[in-house]
Design a protein around this motif. Structure first.
Motif, PDB file in Angstrom:
ATOM      1  N   GLU A 190       3.100  11.679  -1.934  1.00 26.30           N
ATOM      2  CA  GLU A 190       4.394  11.468  -2.588  1.00 26.30           C
ATOM      3  C   GLU A 190       4.508   9.980  -2.863  1.00 26.30           C
ATOM      4  O   GLU A 190       4.198   9.158  -1.995  1.00 26.30           O
ATOM      5  CB  GLU A 190       5.526  11.893  -1.653  1.00 26.30           C
ATOM      6  N   LEU A 191       4.957   9.620  -4.056  1.00 31.89           N
ATOM      7  CA  LEU A 191       5.022   8.213  -4.444  1.00 31.89           C
ATOM      8  C   LEU A 191       6.461   7.715  -4.383  1.00 31.89           C
ATOM      9  O   LEU A 191       7.371   8.358  -4.899  1.00 31.89           O
ATOM     10  CB  LEU A 191       4.464   8.027  -5.854  1.00 31.89           C
ATOM     11  N   ASP A 192       6.628   6.565  -3.771  1.00 33.68           N
ATOM     12  CA  ASP A 192       7.934   5.926  -3.666  1.00 33.68           C
ATOM     13  C   ASP A 192       7.774   4.481  -4.136  1.00 33.68           C
ATOM     14  O   ASP A 192       7.077   3.692  -3.502  1.00 33.68           O
ATOM     15  CB  ASP A 192       8.422   5.971  -2.209  1.00 33.68           C
ATOM     16  N   PHE A 193       8.377   4.163  -5.272  1.00 37.11           N
ATOM     17  CA  PHE A 193       8.265   2.812  -5.811  1.00 37.11           C
ATOM     18  C   PHE A 193       9.335   1.930  -5.194  1.00 37.11           C
ATOM     19  O   PHE A 193      10.500   2.309  -5.104  1.00 37.11           O
ATOM     20  CB  PHE A 193       8.420   2.826  -7.333  1.00 37.11           C
ATOM     21  N   ARG A 194       8.924   0.723  -4.772  1.00 32.83           N
ATOM     22  CA  ARG A 194       9.846  -0.239  -4.171  1.00 32.83           C
ATOM     23  C   ARG A 194       9.625  -1.611  -4.798  1.00 32.83           C
ATOM     24  O   ARG A 194       8.502  -1.983  -5.112  1.00 32.83           O
ATOM     25  CB  ARG A 194       9.584  -0.354  -2.671  1.00 32.83           C
ATOM     26  N   MET A 195      10.721  -2.348  -4.916  1.00 36.77           N
ATOM     27  CA  MET A 195      10.621  -3.714  -5.427  1.00 36.77           C
ATOM     28  C   MET A 195       9.977  -4.604  -4.371  1.00 36.77           C
ATOM     29  O   MET A 195      10.341  -4.528  -3.203  1.00 36.77           O
ATOM     30  CB  MET A 195      12.002  -4.270  -5.768  1.00 36.77           C
ATOM     31  N   ASP A 196       9.034  -5.405  -4.782  1.00 36.56           N
ATOM     32  CA  ASP A 196       8.407  -6.373  -3.889  1.00 36.56           C
ATOM     33  C   ASP A 196       9.070  -7.712  -4.158  1.00 36.56           C
ATOM     34  O   ASP A 196       8.844  -8.329  -5.195  1.00 36.56           O
ATOM     35  CB  ASP A 196       6.912  -6.449  -4.139  1.00 36.56           C
ATOM     36  N   GLU A 197       9.886  -8.137  -3.232  1.00 38.09           N
ATOM     37  CA  GLU A 197      10.639  -9.381  -3.398  1.00 38.09           C
ATOM     38  C   GLU A 197       9.846 -10.594  -2.916  1.00 38.09           C
ATOM     39  O   GLU A 197      10.338 -11.715  -2.998  1.00 38.09           O
ATOM     40  CB  GLU A 197      11.967  -9.293  -2.640  1.00 38.09           C
TER      41      GLU A 197
END
Length: 127
Positions: free
Chosen positions: A92-99
């Motif tokens: 399952e893919l979960d996209f997250r912002m890389d700060e």
């Protein structure tokens, strides 16, 4: 180090490369506006869940729209990864912002300001 953690690392790196290639070549979603860079992938040991960290250049509205576009592509991208990487079950893919990129730029700016504010050592000191 457990034997299967190396496999997890290899699969995570393969997912990172494949997602980056897919986004560069095959992503057709009009919401994906900004320049998207896949900075990393965290994969669970059972290979069921992947957090994909992305850095997106653009305004806040463009980042939000791009992240929504990436989330809508997740199902298609998941099946693509399963085929290309020959995984029994694609994660399952979960996209997250890389700060981290923005944070590093902010730290560099602050360090430059500190350096400019300090008196240089070239001037003679009066004792």
């Amino acid at each position: 180090m457990p034997k299967d953690s190396r496999r997890t690392d290899r699969v995570a790196e393969a997912i990172r490369e494949e997602v980056a290639t897919f986004l560069h070549e095959d992503a057709k979603d009009p919401r994906i506006i900004g320049l998207v860079t896949v900075t990393g992938v965290e994969l669970t040991r059972d290979l069921r869940h992947a957090k994909i960290f992305v850095s997106i250049l653009g305004s806040d509205a463009e980042r939000t729209a791009t992240l929504e576009g990436l989330e809508s592509l997740a199902g298609h991208l998941r099946s693509h990864l399963g085929r290309v990487l020959r995984l029994r079950s694609a994660p399952e893919l979960d996209f997250r912002m890389d700060e981290s990129v923005a944070r590093a730029a902010r730290i560099e700016t602050l360090l430059a300001q500190i350096k400019d504010a300090q008196p240089s050592g070239d001037e003679e000191r009066k004792d």
